[in-house]
Design a protein around this motif. Structure first.
Motif, PDB file in Angstrom:
ATOM      1  N   ILE A   1       0.839  -1.208   0.000  1.00  0.00           N
ATOM      2  CA  ILE A   1       0.000   0.000   0.000  1.00  0.00           C
ATOM      3  C   ILE A   1       0.866   1.247   0.000  1.00  0.00           C
ATOM      4  O   ILE A   1       0.647   2.192  -0.783  1.00  0.00           O
ATOM      5  CB  ILE A   1      -0.940   0.003   1.221  1.00  0.00           C
ATOM      6  CG1 ILE A   1      -1.991  -1.102   1.097  1.00  0.00           C
ATOM      7  CG2 ILE A   1      -1.626   1.358   1.388  1.00  0.00           C
ATOM      8  CD1 ILE A   1      -2.761  -1.350   2.376  1.00  0.00           C
ATOM      9  N   ALA A   2       1.875   1.269   0.883  1.00  0.00           N
ATOM     10  CA  ALA A   2       2.713   2.458   1.031  1.00  0.00           C
ATOM     11  C   ALA A   2       3.426   2.816  -0.264  1.00  0.00           C
ATOM     12  O   ALA A   2       3.398   3.969  -0.707  1.00  0.00           O
ATOM     13  CB  ALA A   2       3.733   2.236   2.156  1.00  0.00           C
ATOM     14  N   PHE A   3       4.066   1.846  -0.905  1.00  0.00           N
ATOM     15  CA  PHE A   3       4.849   2.155  -2.105  1.00  0.00           C
ATOM     16  C   PHE A   3       3.952   2.459  -3.310  1.00  0.00           C
ATOM     17  O   PHE A   3       4.348   3.231  -4.195  1.00  0.00           O
ATOM     18  CB  PHE A   3       5.818   1.018  -2.408  1.00  0.00           C
ATOM     19  CG  PHE A   3       6.929   0.914  -1.392  1.00  0.00           C
ATOM     20  CD1 PHE A   3       7.795   1.982  -1.192  1.00  0.00           C
ATOM     21  CD2 PHE A   3       7.092  -0.221  -0.619  1.00  0.00           C
ATOM     22  CE1 PHE A   3       8.804   1.914  -0.254  1.00  0.00           C
ATOM     23  CE2 PHE A   3       8.096  -0.302   0.327  1.00  0.00           C
ATOM     24  CZ  PHE A   3       8.956   0.766   0.514  1.00  0.00           C
ATOM     25  N   ARG A   4       2.773   1.881  -3.357  1.00  0.00           N
ATOM     26  CA  ARG A   4       1.818   2.278  -4.394  1.00  0.00           C
ATOM     27  C   ARG A   4       1.422   3.744  -4.221  1.00  0.00           C
ATOM     28  O   ARG A   4       1.344   4.505  -5.196  1.00  0.00           O
ATOM     29  CB  ARG A   4       0.567   1.399  -4.331  1.00  0.00           C
ATOM     30  CG  ARG A   4       0.739  -0.020  -4.861  1.00  0.00           C
ATOM     31  CD  ARG A   4      -0.516  -0.840  -4.629  1.00  0.00           C
ATOM     32  NE  ARG A   4      -0.357  -2.228  -5.002  1.00  0.00           N
ATOM     33  CZ  ARG A   4      -0.624  -2.726  -6.201  1.00  0.00           C
ATOM     34  NH1 ARG A   4      -1.100  -1.922  -7.133  1.00  0.00           N
ATOM     35  NH2 ARG A   4      -0.440  -3.999  -6.469  1.00  0.00           N
ATOM     36  N   LEU A   5       1.180   4.147  -2.962  1.00  0.00           N
ATOM     37  CA  LEU A   5       0.760   5.525  -2.699  1.00  0.00           C
ATOM     38  C   LEU A   5       1.900   6.510  -2.927  1.00  0.00           C
ATOM     39  O   LEU A   5       1.662   7.626  -3.405  1.00  0.00           O
ATOM     40  CB  LEU A   5       0.244   5.643  -1.261  1.00  0.00           C
ATOM     41  CG  LEU A   5      -1.061   4.876  -0.972  1.00  0.00           C
ATOM     42  CD1 LEU A   5      -1.437   4.997   0.488  1.00  0.00           C
ATOM     43  CD2 LEU A   5      -2.194   5.403  -1.848  1.00  0.00           C
ATOM     44  N   LEU A   6       3.138   6.122  -2.605  1.00  0.00           N
ATOM     45  CA  LEU A   6       4.279   7.004  -2.864  1.00  0.00           C
ATOM     46  C   LEU A   6       4.420   7.271  -4.363  1.00  0.00           C
ATOM     47  O   LEU A   6       4.734   8.392  -4.781  1.00  0.00           O
ATOM     48  CB  LEU A   6       5.572   6.385  -2.322  1.00  0.00           C
ATOM     49  CG  LEU A   6       5.691   6.226  -0.808  1.00  0.00           C
ATOM     50  CD1 LEU A   6       7.102   5.808  -0.433  1.00  0.00           C
ATOM     51  CD2 LEU A   6       5.325   7.507  -0.086  1.00  0.00           C
ATOM     52  N   ALA A   7       4.190   6.239  -5.169  1.00  0.00           N
ATOM     53  CA  ALA A   7       4.250   6.424  -6.619  1.00  0.00           C
ATOM     54  C   ALA A   7       3.171   7.396  -7.089  1.00  0.00           C
ATOM     55  O   ALA A   7       3.427   8.272  -7.933  1.00  0.00           O
ATOM     56  CB  ALA A   7       4.090   5.077  -7.317  1.00  0.00           C
ATOM     57  N   ILE A   8       1.969   7.266  -6.534  1.00  0.00           N
ATOM     58  CA  ILE A   8       0.871   8.173  -6.900  1.00  0.00           C
ATOM     59  C   ILE A   8       1.207   9.607  -6.513  1.00  0.00           C
ATOM     60  O   ILE A   8       0.989  10.549  -7.290  1.00  0.00           O
ATOM     61  CB  ILE A   8      -0.431   7.722  -6.216  1.00  0.00           C
ATOM     62  CG1 ILE A   8      -0.903   6.384  -6.795  1.00  0.00           C
ATOM     63  CG2 ILE A   8      -1.527   8.782  -6.372  1.00  0.00           C
ATOM     64  CD1 ILE A   8      -2.075   5.767  -6.044  1.00  0.00           C
ATOM     65  N   ILE A   9       1.752   9.795  -5.303  1.00  0.00           N
ATOM     66  CA  ILE A   9       2.082  11.142  -4.819  1.00  0.00           C
ATOM     67  C   ILE A   9       3.174  11.768  -5.672  1.00  0.00           C
ATOM     68  O   ILE A   9       3.094  12.947  -6.032  1.00  0.00           O
ATOM     69  CB  ILE A   9       2.508  11.086  -3.337  1.00  0.00           C
ATOM     70  CG1 ILE A   9       1.307  10.720  -2.468  1.00  0.00           C
ATOM     71  CG2 ILE A   9       3.096  12.415  -2.887  1.00  0.00           C
ATOM     72  CD1 ILE A   9       1.659  10.447  -1.028  1.00  0.00           C
ATOM     73  N   ARG A  10       4.202  10.989  -6.025  1.00  0.00           N
ATOM     74  CA  ARG A  10       5.278  11.526  -6.867  1.00  0.00           C
ATOM     75  C   ARG A  10       4.737  11.920  -8.243  1.00  0.00           C
ATOM     76  O   ARG A  10       5.136  12.944  -8.807  1.00  0.00           O
ATOM     77  CB  ARG A  10       6.400  10.493  -7.005  1.00  0.00           C
ATOM     78  CG  ARG A  10       7.288  10.400  -5.777  1.00  0.00           C
ATOM     79  CD  ARG A  10       8.605   9.716  -6.098  1.00  0.00           C
ATOM     80  NE  ARG A  10       9.505   9.781  -4.964  1.00  0.00           N
ATOM     81  CZ  ARG A  10       9.722   8.792  -4.112  1.00  0.00           C
ATOM     82  NH1 ARG A  10       9.083   7.648  -4.269  1.00  0.00           N
ATOM     83  NH2 ARG A  10      10.571   8.929  -3.108  1.00  0.00           N
TER      84      ARG A  10
END
Length: 222
Positions: free
Chosen positions: A85-94
């Motif tokens: 979940i965390a790394f999927r969301l970091l990609a979205i934020i970037r």
């Protein structure tokens, strides 16, 4: 934005992955309860031996081993889901940051330091991994575990259940808030110094030709 507004804003990113988050929370609660069950079974066995009661060691040993296996599997799956979940969301934020920077254009960014931008895109976004992977679900896991354990103990003794609840609130809420308030300024100072470090690195890299030309290497290193 205040802290609560920031938290609500960050939580809004989790909505598309809420089912994964719910599953991670459920697995985390099961993992915690498995550990508690091992301790309870062990304590029951010790009391049974002391009181001279009939005990089937093989049966309880199998149950304890089963709880240990459940603990390991549930813990692994919970951590896997949280980090997924965390790394999927970091990609979205970037992606959102880069899309916003492209819309702004170079003229709008002329007053911004490169150190601020580099920190925002890299370190600041990476720091959110702690929130998404190690903050959201652990809070709800702790809440769910507290409800189950306090309710279970309350069946036998309400007074002990209240003492347990008080202790968990003290350790899980009061002490972290006090620690946060005491170290809030330290975090702000660290962030400011880190931005300055990024700015210095970017400026030195951009001016390498001038540094070599005027023999300023030792001075810049100092």
């Amino acid at each position: 934005m205040t802290e609560w507004k920031i938290i609500r804003w960050l939580l809004s990113f989790v909505k598309p992955l809420k089912m994964r988050m719910f599953l991670a929370i459920l697995l985390g609660i099961i993992s915690n309860l498995s550990v508690i069950a091992i301790s309870l079974i062990g304590a029951y066995g010790v009391l049974a031996v002391i009181l001279g009661q009939d005990l089937s060691p093989q049966k309880w040993l199998i149950v304890m081993v089963g709880c240990g296996i459940i603990r390991g599997l549930a813990r692994y799956a919970e951590q896997y889901l949280n980090h997924d979940i965390a790394f999927r969301l970091l990609a979205i934020i970037r992606e959102r940051i880069f899309a916003t920077l492209r819309k702004l254009g170079s003229a709008r960014l002329s007053g911004k330091k490169s150190g601020d931008l580099i920190t925002a895109i890299t370190t600041d976004v990476e720091a959110l991994e702690v929130f998404f992977a190690h903050t959201i679900s652990p809070v709800f896991i702790a809440l769910g575990t507290t409800i189950v354990t306090v309710s279970y103990l309350g069946i036998y003794d309400v007074g002990l259940a209240l003492i347990l609840l008080l202790g968990q609130v003290l350790v899980g809420v009061v002490l972290p808030v006090i620690s946060y308030k005491r170290n809030e300024q330290v975090g702000a100072d660290y962030q400011r110094e880190f931005v300055g470090l990024n700015q210095a690195v970017m400026e030195n890299i951009a001016s390498l030709q001038d540094v070599f030309q005027f023999k300023l290497g030792k001075q810049r290193l100092a």
